[in-house]
Structure formats: C-alpha cells, structure tokens
Motif scaffolding. Structure first.
Motif, PDB file in Angstrom:
ATOM      1  N   VAL A  32      37.148  35.791  39.534  1.00  0.00           N
ATOM      2  CA  VAL A  32      36.497  35.985  38.188  1.00  0.00           C
ATOM      3  C   VAL A  32      36.126  34.786  37.650  1.00  0.00           C
ATOM      4  O   VAL A  32      36.820  33.942  37.302  1.00  0.00           O
ATOM      5  CB  VAL A  32      37.399  37.021  37.209  1.00  0.00           C
ATOM      6  CG1 VAL A  32      36.461  37.646  36.161  1.00  0.00           C
ATOM      7  CG2 VAL A  32      37.916  38.265  38.098  1.00  0.00           C
TER       8      VAL A  32
ATOM      9  N   GLU B 195      39.317  32.749  37.213  1.00  0.00           N
ATOM     10  CA  GLU B 195      40.689  33.445  37.067  1.00  0.00           C
ATOM     11  C   GLU B 195      41.138  34.394  38.145  1.00  0.00           C
ATOM     12  O   GLU B 195      40.077  34.982  38.854  1.00  0.00           O
ATOM     13  CB  GLU B 195      41.069  33.906  35.711  1.00  0.00           C
ATOM     14  CG  GLU B 195      40.243  35.209  35.302  1.00  0.00           C
ATOM     15  CD  GLU B 195      40.680  35.655  33.912  1.00  0.00           C
ATOM     16  OE1 GLU B 195      40.847  35.024  33.128  1.00  0.00           O
ATOM     17  OE2 GLU B 195      40.566  36.999  33.645  1.00  0.00           O
ATOM     18  N   GLU B 196      42.231  34.609  38.497  1.00  0.00           N
ATOM     19  CA  GLU B 196      42.665  35.676  39.300  1.00  0.00           C
ATOM     20  C   GLU B 196      41.997  36.986  39.085  1.00  0.00           C
ATOM     21  O   GLU B 196      42.079  37.533  37.919  1.00  0.00           O
ATOM     22  CB  GLU B 196      44.197  35.720  39.196  1.00  0.00           C
ATOM     23  CG  GLU B 196      44.972  36.667  40.001  1.00  0.00           C
ATOM     24  CD  GLU B 196      46.524  36.958  39.334  1.00  0.00           C
ATOM     25  OE1 GLU B 196      47.214  37.590  40.093  1.00  0.00           O
ATOM     26  OE2 GLU B 196      46.706  36.510  38.176  1.00  0.00           O
ATOM     27  N   PHE B 197      41.779  37.713  40.248  1.00  0.00           N
ATOM     28  CA  PHE B 197      40.905  39.097  39.945  1.00  0.00           C
ATOM     29  C   PHE B 197      42.200  40.178  39.913  1.00  0.00           C
ATOM     30  O   PHE B 197      43.215  40.077  40.885  1.00  0.00           O
ATOM     31  CB  PHE B 197      40.089  39.365  41.101  1.00  0.00           C
ATOM     32  CG  PHE B 197      39.600  40.880  41.325  1.00  0.00           C
ATOM     33  CD1 PHE B 197      38.553  41.326  40.695  1.00  0.00           C
ATOM     34  CD2 PHE B 197      40.330  41.679  42.128  1.00  0.00           C
ATOM     35  CE1 PHE B 197      38.021  42.398  40.311  1.00  0.00           C
ATOM     36  CE2 PHE B 197      39.583  42.939  42.219  1.00  0.00           C
ATOM     37  CZ  PHE B 197      38.643  43.491  41.527  1.00  0.00           C
ATOM     38  N   LEU B 198      42.291  40.836  38.869  1.00  0.00           N
ATOM     39  CA  LEU B 198      43.555  41.898  38.686  1.00  0.00           C
ATOM     40  C   LEU B 198      42.753  43.103  38.721  1.00  0.00           C
ATOM     41  O   LEU B 198      41.572  43.537  38.625  1.00  0.00           O
ATOM     42  CB  LEU B 198      44.020  41.817  37.352  1.00  0.00           C
ATOM     43  CG  LEU B 198      44.653  40.369  36.605  1.00  0.00           C
ATOM     44  CD1 LEU B 198      44.913  40.493  35.268  1.00  0.00           C
ATOM     45  CD2 LEU B 198      45.869  40.189  37.594  1.00  0.00           C
TER      46      LEU B 198
ATOM     47  N   GLY C 247      28.259  39.412  25.813  1.00  0.00           N
ATOM     48  CA  GLY C 247      28.991  40.132  26.604  1.00  0.00           C
ATOM     49  C   GLY C 247      28.750  40.028  28.073  1.00  0.00           C
ATOM     50  O   GLY C 247      29.297  40.923  28.958  1.00  0.00           O
TER      51      GLY C 247
ATOM     52  N   LYS D  30      37.134  31.329  25.499  1.00  0.00           N
ATOM     53  CA  LYS D  30      37.911  31.689  26.501  1.00  0.00           C
ATOM     54  C   LYS D  30      39.081  30.759  26.836  1.00  0.00           C
ATOM     55  O   LYS D  30      40.103  31.166  27.268  1.00  0.00           O
ATOM     56  CB  LYS D  30      37.108  32.110  27.929  1.00  0.00           C
ATOM     57  CG  LYS D  30      36.462  33.433  27.302  1.00  0.00           C
ATOM     58  CD  LYS D  30      36.463  34.660  28.465  1.00  0.00           C
ATOM     59  CE  LYS D  30      35.679  35.698  28.471  1.00  0.00           C
ATOM     60  NZ  LYS D  30      35.296  36.312  27.429  1.00  0.00           N
TER      61      LYS D  30
ATOM     62  N   GLU E  32      42.276  50.212  32.775  1.00  0.00           N
ATOM     63  CA  GLU E  32      41.949  49.350  31.671  1.00  0.00           C
ATOM     64  C   GLU E  32      41.841  50.112  30.646  1.00  0.00           C
ATOM     65  O   GLU E  32      41.405  51.179  30.348  1.00  0.00           O
ATOM     66  CB  GLU E  32      40.282  48.629  31.613  1.00  0.00           C
ATOM     67  CG  GLU E  32      40.323  47.664  32.739  1.00  0.00           C
ATOM     68  CD  GLU E  32      38.769  46.814  32.584  1.00  0.00           C
ATOM     69  OE1 GLU E  32      38.289  46.580  31.672  1.00  0.00           O
ATOM     70  OE2 GLU E  32      38.234  46.879  33.652  1.00  0.00           O
TER      71      GLU E  32
ATOM     72  N   VAL F 279      31.025  37.217  31.981  1.00  0.00           N
ATOM     73  CA  VAL F 279      31.982  37.065  33.040  1.00  0.00           C
ATOM     74  C   VAL F 279      31.495  37.880  34.336  1.00  0.00           C
ATOM     75  O   VAL F 279      30.692  38.948  34.276  1.00  0.00           O
ATOM     76  CB  VAL F 279      33.043  38.494  32.580  1.00  0.00           C
ATOM     77  CG1 VAL F 279      34.180  38.734  33.542  1.00  0.00           C
ATOM     78  CG2 VAL F 279      33.746  38.311  31.391  1.00  0.00           C
TER      79      VAL F 279
ATOM     80  N   LYS G  36      32.079  50.783  31.419  1.00  0.00           N
ATOM     81  CA  LYS G  36      30.882  49.830  31.347  1.00  0.00           C
ATOM     82  C   LYS G  36      29.990  49.682  32.192  1.00  0.00           C
ATOM     83  O   LYS G  36      28.828  49.327  32.021  1.00  0.00           O
ATOM     84  CB  LYS G  36      31.871  48.354  31.605  1.00  0.00           C
ATOM     85  CG  LYS G  36      32.739  47.971  30.421  1.00  0.00           C
ATOM     86  CD  LYS G  36      32.908  46.518  30.430  1.00  0.00           C
ATOM     87  CE  LYS G  36      33.509  45.878  29.066  1.00  0.00           C
ATOM     88  NZ  LYS G  36      35.054  45.823  28.951  1.00  0.00           N
TER      89      LYS G  36
ATOM     90  N   ILE H 297      43.138  41.197  29.367  1.00  0.00           N
ATOM     91  CA  ILE H 297      41.821  40.583  30.282  1.00  0.00           C
ATOM     92  C   ILE H 297      41.160  39.788  29.182  1.00  0.00           C
ATOM     93  O   ILE H 297      40.408  38.706  29.745  1.00  0.00           O
ATOM     94  CB  ILE H 297      41.142  41.677  30.497  1.00  0.00           C
ATOM     95  CG1 ILE H 297      41.732  42.589  31.806  1.00  0.00           C
ATOM     96  CG2 ILE H 297      39.674  41.777  31.025  1.00  0.00           C
ATOM     97  CD1 ILE H 297      41.744  41.881  33.121  1.00  0.00           C
ATOM     98  N   GLU H 298      40.970  40.254  27.962  1.00  0.00           N
ATOM     99  CA  GLU H 298      40.175  39.539  26.735  1.00  0.00           C
ATOM    100  C   GLU H 298      40.744  39.882  25.491  1.00  0.00           C
ATOM    101  O   GLU H 298      41.333  41.140  25.422  1.00  0.00           O
ATOM    102  CB  GLU H 298      38.832  40.098  26.939  1.00  0.00           C
ATOM    103  CG  GLU H 298      38.467  41.297  26.483  1.00  0.00           C
ATOM    104  CD  GLU H 298      37.072  41.578  26.385  1.00  0.00           C
ATOM    105  OE1 GLU H 298      36.274  40.687  26.199  1.00  0.00           O
ATOM    106  OE2 GLU H 298      36.649  43.074  26.539  1.00  0.00           O
TER     107      GLU H 298
HETATM  108  P1  AMP Z   1      34.876  41.069  29.421  1.00  0.00           P
HETATM  109  O1  AMP Z   1      33.721  40.648  29.181  1.00  0.00           O
HETATM  110  O2  AMP Z   1      36.002  39.774  29.203  1.00  0.00           O
HETATM  111  O3  AMP Z   1      35.281  42.222  28.715  1.00  0.00           O
HETATM  112  O4  AMP Z   1      35.070  41.132  30.884  1.00  0.00           O
HETATM  113  C1  AMP Z   1      34.156  42.531  31.407  1.00  0.00           C
HETATM  114  C2  AMP Z   1      34.993  43.163  32.355  1.00  0.00           C
HETATM  115  O5  AMP Z   1      35.104  42.202  33.734  1.00  0.00           O
HETATM  116  C3  AMP Z   1      36.353  43.558  31.878  1.00  0.00           C
HETATM  117  O6  AMP Z   1      36.250  44.726  31.038  1.00  0.00           O
HETATM  118  C4  AMP Z   1      36.902  43.820  33.341  1.00  0.00           C
HETATM  119  O7  AMP Z   1      36.639  45.249  33.825  1.00  0.00           O
HETATM  120  C5  AMP Z   1      36.464  42.585  34.066  1.00  0.00           C
HETATM  121  N1  AMP Z   1      37.263  41.538  34.365  1.00  0.00           N
HETATM  122  C6  AMP Z   1      37.409  40.514  33.473  1.00  0.00           C
HETATM  123  N2  AMP Z   1      38.325  39.664  33.736  1.00  0.00           N
HETATM  124  C7  AMP Z   1      38.988  40.291  35.108  1.00  0.00           C
HETATM  125  C8  AMP Z   1      40.080  39.979  35.902  1.00  0.00           C
HETATM  126  N3  AMP Z   1      40.859  38.934  35.692  1.00  0.00           N
HETATM  127  N4  AMP Z   1      40.207  40.668  36.806  1.00  0.00           N
HETATM  128  C9  AMP Z   1      39.511  41.906  37.168  1.00  0.00           C
HETATM  129  N5  AMP Z   1      38.525  42.235  36.118  1.00  0.00           N
HETATM  130  C10 AMP Z   1      38.371  41.628  35.366  1.00  0.00           C
END
Ligand code: AMP
Ligand code: GLY
Length: 423
Positions: free
Chosen positions: A141, A185-188, A150, A103, A192, A153, A214, A282-283
């Motif tokens: 986050v 990181e900043e919460f957005l 997985g 990441k 999605e 986060v 999810k 986001i990823e």
């Molecule tokens: P990931 O494992 O990277 O898919 O992250 C899992 C979930 O966390 C994502 O599908 C988003 O719902 C949430 N997420 C990840 N990063 C952020 C962010 N910066 N702000 C808000 N939600 C996030």
C-alpha cells in the motif's frame, strides 16, 4: 444563537439538519453550502478554504459558534484563526489536525506510542522507495503523506503497479506537495469499521460504529470513490472489539496527542481494520467522515450542539451522549461516470416529503430548480429498528429520486446483513 458551518457536502447537510433540532439556534450559515443545503441554511458563497474570508464573515455577522467540518480548512488552521477572533469552534486546531494532514506524522505517532497499525516505511527519496519495493511483500500500500482529496492511497497488487504508484506521486507529482514524502505499508486484510468519536482531549466518546462502501460497483467492484453508501451500526464491531479499541487505540491516541502538545478537540475518526491479529488503525481523520455522518448523526439522541459545545469547553465528561438502538442505511446517488468524468446540470426531482431524509452533496440551484453539480449528488438515509428494514426503507426512497444518468449501488448493507446472519 447564530451558528456557522464550514463546508458544503452531504456531511455538512447532515450536521446542519441535526443542529436544526435545537430551538435556540435562530440561524445557520453554510460556507459555501450548496443548492440543497440552501433549503435548510443560509448559504454564503465563501470557499471552505478561504480562511480569511470565513473569519471576516464570522466576525462581521456576529457568529456565536462555528463548526469546521472538512479536512482542508482544519489542516490550514481555520479553527486557530476563528478562535483568535474570539469565536468558539468545533474542530481541532492546526497542530492537532496534522493527525490527518500528514500520514508520516500519524504513522510515527502510532509507532512511538504502541498503537496497532500496519508496518510501514517512510520515503522522501524516490530511488530509495523504488529500491525498497524490489523486495517488499506484494500486495503493498502506497500512501501520499498529505491530503489528496481522498485519493492518496494506492493498493498495488503487483510490483509494477507499486513502482508506477511511487513514480506518479514522487516524479509526476500527481498529488503535488502531498506526494513529496510517502508511506509504504503492509497490506492488511479484514472487515473495515469506521468509528467517529467526540473528544475534548480528556474524555473520548465513540459514536455508533459504521461501515462505508468505497467501491463504485456492486459486490465491491470498480473504482474507489468517496463512499457510495453507509450503514450503522457495523455488525463486525462487537462489544468486545469496542472495548479492545477503547483500551488499545482510542484512549492511547488521545493521550499520545496530549503528550505531543497537540491536544485534539473535535471529531476524531478512526478507520479500523479488524485483522486476525486484532484491530489496527488504517487511518485517522480529523473530522466527521462522509458519508458515515449521514448514518451516525440520525441515530444521535442527545442534542448535537450541546455535545459540540461541551467538546469546545472541555466538559464532555459531564454530557451523557446517547444513541438510538436503531439501525441506519444511507445510499448515495451519483452522476453516471463518477468517479471518472460526468456531466452536471441535470434537474433533480423528488417528492417534498422525503427531503428530510435526503442529504445533498453535489447540487446547485438554477432558475429555482435543483440541478446536479457533482459526482456524489445526494444521499438518502432511513433509520429503522433493524438493518434490513432500514435498507429497504432507504431504497424505497431512492426510487423516488430521479435525475438523468443517476446511478447507485444496489447492495449497500448486504455484506453487513450477511455478517449479522453468520453471528
Ligand atoms: P484511506 O484513504 O486511508 O481511507 O484508504 C483508502 C482505503 O484503502 C481504506 O479504506 C482501505 O480499504 C484501504 N487501505 C488503506 N490502507 C490499507 C492497508 N494497509 N491494507 C489494506 N488496505 C488498506
Ligand atoms: N468515508 C471516509 C472519509 O470520510 O474519509
């Protein structure tokens, strides 16, 4: 032609079922596959992370083409090993798979090349991370740098949760080495969207968009899971947003990877959030998403092997990749207790005639019967001319599948239907 698919979940089952539409393929081998995949491919008991054994199997069995689907073997360099042994592959090499494997790498890449993403800081020292969190905006986050099944986060709703998350990763090392460095990181906020794409490093062809679900419970309640269902296309992803993503995210990402000497070939997955300031990444995943693949591939009109080989050969620009204009819905049926602890070994029953639409993720064969063997057991996908019909058809089939303690969400696609009505 002999094709080998590395992996053993619902995603791999969807890839195998789609590949089987190509009549030039005589045999598909799944390493390790699972008891359900065994109905569609020859399963070989080799772990997806055992790179040497995978290469040996491919060489000894005259495999003509390999698809490496899961993140771990890609990040470990499975494609590099196979290619060195002369076997053409679908999937990025190790240098490119780092886009998911680290990441810190992907965030720094986006910053360097101006690709929109959440603001962030990287920490390798726990005390510095804890100090930063004393004044950081909440929610925040916390992300482990490396792969974490997985689960790497953590969204911290309070400062205490944020401190705990950092300590669990950096001191308790719940994700091992993956948590030695972290991203805060900043919460957005915003809807999605998952966009999978085919790319040969020069051309990028986005697939139909999708929406994952999810959380374990209806109305997005309960714990995060690997995904309890998906729909495609995602109604939030309008043509205008797609064009903006192409210009500001997809093409710049491919170019950035080339600039870094890490040309990406394979399926590049963009996890996007449509924020008030526009779409942000986001990823990235270096592979097909699971369970997104279970709705995206059933909508693919073009022969999958042809597209994959064009990616490998660098000729994707010559292929017309087409998707049906339909909608798809995949509902995952899981073992009671998932994503926490659950029992295995319950017999799964379903009518033969729906097996074509079922993607088996966590099942084994025992005494000629299919039994549960994982948290997410299987996914049931229906396609139809509109989303509502796809959802209804999917749930009609779900009701025909049974095993003890089975559970599924009853609202897959409900949010998308509301979004369609609001438009
Ligand atoms: P990931 O494992 O990277 O898919 O992250 C899992 C979930 O966390 C994502 O599908 C988003 O719902 C949430 N997420 C990840 N990063 C952020 C962010 N910066 N702000 C808000 N939600 C996030
Ligand atoms: N569905 C999200 C993923 O495959 O990572």
């Amino acid at each position: 032609m002999k094709v080998m698919v590395v992996g053993g979940g619902g995603r791999e089952h969807a890839i195998i079922k789609k590949l089987k539409e190509n009549s030039t393929i005589e045999n598909i081998y799944a390493l390790p596959g699972n008891g359900g995949i065994a109905k569609d491919a020859s399963v070989v008991s080799v772990a997806a992370t055992n790179i040497t054994a995978i290469k040996d199997f491919a060489v000894n069995n005259g495999i003509d083409y390999a698809v490496v689907a899961p993140d771990d073997p890609l990040v470990l360099g499975c494609v590099d090993e196979l290619e060195a042994a002369g076997i053409p592959c679908f999937g990025p090499n190790k240098a490119a798979a780092i886009i998911e494997g680290s990441k810190v790498f992907s965030k720094n890449l986006m910053k360097k090349y101006g690709i929109p993403t959440a603001a962030y800081e990287v920490f390798e020292d726990m005390d510095k991370a804890l100090e930063y969190l004393k004044t950081a905006p909440i929610p925040t986050v916390i992300k482990a740098n490396g792969l974490a099944l997985g689960k790497g986060v953590i969204i911290a709703e309070t400062r205490e949760q944020a401190f705990d998350a950092v300590r669990s990763m950096m001191s308790d090392k719940i994700f091992g080495k993956s948590g030695e460095s972290i991203v805060i990181e900043e919460f957005l906020t915003g809807p999605e969207v998952s966009v999978l794409s085919f790319t040969d490093g020069k051309t990028i062809v986005p697939m139909v968009s999708s929406m994952d679900h999810k959380r374990a419970g209806d109305n997005d309640t309960g714990l995060n899971t690997g995904g309890m269902g998906t729909i495609a296309p995602n109604p939030y992803y309008t043509d205008a947003i797609a064009a903006e993503c192409m210009e500001k995210i997809f093409v710049p990402t491919i170019n950035a990877m080339n600039q870094e000497g890490r040309s990406f070939k394979g399926c590049l997955y963009f996890g996007l959030m449509l924020t008030a300031d526009g779409p942000k990444v986001i990823e990235y995943n270096c592979r097909f998403g699971d369970p997104e693949t279970q709705v995206v591939l059933p909508l693919l009109k073009t022969d999958l092997l042809t597209v994959m080989q064009a990616v490998t050969n660098g000729t994707l620009a010559d292929v017309d990749v087409e998707f049906k204009d339909d909608s798809a819905c995949c509902v995952i049926i899981a073992s009671g207790g998932y994503p926490g602890s659950y029992n295995k070994g319950y017999e799964i029953t379903m009518p033969e005639d729906i097996f074509d639409k079922v993607y088996i993720a966590g099942a084994a064969e025992k005494d000629g019967k299919l039994v549960t063997n994982g948290g997410r057991v299987l996914g049931v996908t229906a396609t139809a001319s509109d989303l509502k019909s796809a959802i209804d058809a999917s749930y009609a089939m779900v009701k025909k599948v049974s095993f003890e303690n089975a559970f599924y969400r009853s609202d897959i696609g409900a949010r998308a239907l509301r979004a369609i009505k609001e438009c």
